[in-house]
Design a protein around this motif. Sequence first.
Motif, mmCIF file in Angstrom:
data_model
loop_
_atom_site.group_PDB
_atom_site.id
_atom_site.type_symbol
_atom_site.label_atom_id
_atom_site.label_comp_id
_atom_site.label_asym_id
_atom_site.label_seq_id
_atom_site.Cartn_x
_atom_site.Cartn_y
_atom_site.Cartn_z
ATOM 1 N N HIS A 1 11.662 133.596 75.305
ATOM 2 C CA HIS A 1 11.333 134.756 74.471
ATOM 3 C C HIS A 1 10.638 134.347 73.178
ATOM 4 O O HIS A 1 9.636 134.947 72.777
ATOM 5 C CB HIS A 1 12.623 135.534 74.163
ATOM 6 N N LEU A 2 11.134 133.291 72.533
ATOM 7 C CA LEU A 2 10.601 132.892 71.232
ATOM 8 C C LEU A 2 9.720 131.639 71.292
ATOM 9 O O LEU A 2 9.050 131.311 70.317
ATOM 10 C CB LEU A 2 11.747 132.685 70.237
ATOM 11 N N ALA B 1 26.141 138.706 64.915
ATOM 12 C CA ALA B 1 27.126 137.634 64.722
ATOM 13 C C ALA B 1 26.524 136.272 65.078
ATOM 14 O O ALA B 1 26.681 135.293 64.326
ATOM 15 C CB ALA B 1 28.370 137.896 65.573
ATOM 16 N N LYS B 2 25.823 136.200 66.199
ATOM 17 C CA LYS B 2 25.197 134.939 66.593
ATOM 18 C C LYS B 2 24.049 134.587 65.651
ATOM 19 O O LYS B 2 23.807 133.408 65.369
ATOM 20 C CB LYS B 2 24.726 135.009 68.046
ATOM 21 N N CYS C 1 17.606 139.181 67.862
ATOM 22 C CA CYS C 1 18.563 140.100 68.497
ATOM 23 C C CYS C 1 17.946 141.003 69.564
ATOM 24 O O CYS C 1 18.619 141.918 70.061
ATOM 25 C CB CYS C 1 19.242 140.956 67.438
ATOM 26 N N GLN C 2 16.698 140.764 69.921
ATOM 27 C CA GLN C 2 16.055 141.613 70.922
ATOM 28 C C GLN C 2 16.635 141.421 72.323
ATOM 29 O O GLN C 2 16.603 142.332 73.138
ATOM 30 C CB GLN C 2 14.545 141.347 70.947
ATOM 31 N N SER D 1 11.987 125.562 67.277
ATOM 32 C CA SER D 1 11.470 125.800 65.932
ATOM 33 C C SER D 1 11.283 127.281 65.668
ATOM 34 O O SER D 1 11.629 127.796 64.589
ATOM 35 C CB SER D 1 10.144 125.053 65.742
ATOM 36 N N ASN D 2 10.752 127.995 66.645
ATOM 37 C CA ASN D 2 10.560 129.439 66.480
ATOM 38 C C ASN D 2 11.885 130.184 66.419
ATOM 39 O O ASN D 2 12.008 131.185 65.709
ATOM 40 C CB ASN D 2 9.718 129.988 67.628
ATOM 41 N N ILE D 3 12.870 129.695 67.155
ATOM 42 C CA ILE D 3 14.203 130.314 67.105
ATOM 43 C C ILE D 3 14.791 130.161 65.712
ATOM 44 O O ILE D 3 15.330 131.106 65.132
ATOM 45 C CB ILE D 3 15.137 129.684 68.162
ATOM 46 N N PHE D 4 14.673 128.952 65.157
ATOM 47 C CA PHE D 4 15.239 128.697 63.829
ATOM 48 C C PHE D 4 14.591 129.556 62.753
ATOM 49 O O PHE D 4 15.235 129.912 61.768
ATOM 50 C CB PHE D 4 15.077 127.224 63.464
ATOM 51 N N SER D 5 13.315 129.889 62.928
ATOM 52 C CA SER D 5 12.602 130.656 61.899
ATOM 53 C C SER D 5 12.511 132.140 62.213
ATOM 54 O O SER D 5 11.886 132.900 61.478
ATOM 55 C CB SER D 5 11.192 130.099 61.724
ATOM 56 N N SER D 6 13.138 132.560 63.303
ATOM 57 C CA SER D 6 13.033 133.967 63.711
ATOM 58 C C SER D 6 13.771 134.891 62.757
ATOM 59 O O SER D 6 14.730 134.506 62.099
ATOM 60 C CB SER D 6 13.584 134.135 65.128
ATOM 61 N N SER D 7 13.294 136.116 62.697
ATOM 62 C CA SER D 7 13.984 137.144 61.914
ATOM 63 C C SER D 7 15.162 137.670 62.722
ATOM 64 O O SER D 7 15.279 137.416 63.925
ATOM 65 C CB SER D 7 13.027 138.293 61.600
#
Length: 225
Positions: free
Chosen positions: A53-54, A77-78, A69-70, A58-64
């Motif tokens: 998805h991301l 919580a996660k 949560c999509q 690296s993209n996961i760490f910087s995701s909003s």
Amino acid sequence: MTINHWPASERPREKLLQKGATALSDAELLAIFLRTGIAGKSAVDLARDLLKHLGSLSNIFSSSQSEFCQLPGLGSAKYAQLQAVLEMSRRALAEELKCSNVLNSPQSVRDFLRLSIARKPHEVFMGIFLDTCNQIIASEELSSGTLTETSVYPREVIKRTLHYNAASVIFAHNHPSGKAEPSQADLLLTQRLKAALAMIDVKLLDHFIITTNKEILSFSELNLI
């Protein structure tokens, strides 16, 4: 089949304990972080979905929060757990740098800057203040702006430098555009700040540009300071 029904040697947690974290794939490491899956999907399946998805860790760490949560099973919580892990990593790197000579730990400085500002959606200008032994006294964001510009005032930089009684300073800012090449404005600002710091007998050690694709440019290495 849930992870609990897998052979012990294939379960991410047991595999990590037996072989070390480096033996695990990105999805397996994420699965340990996520802890649980959802109906019909194990934590590893959910981790793979998140990577797809991301695009990358690296993209996961910087995701909003909204981006993270999509996917089903990934709630606030996660996301809060993820932000806590990232902040602990930043603080651990900062503690490591404060106990060492920065000039002897160039990679640690780069890692700290990547975690701190590389993925900011807007441009941020950071100062790292050092003592006479080149150990970090403090670091802070001195200015933040839009996607294309930021306002940095030499007078405020001098004020913060004197506040910390710093002997030298390292500057860094991010380029959300992804290009590490310094602009003419970057070059002029660096020279203005260098001259201002020289007036109070403080040395500018370096100025880094950090991009979203992990590229880091050093003004010092390119003889731009």
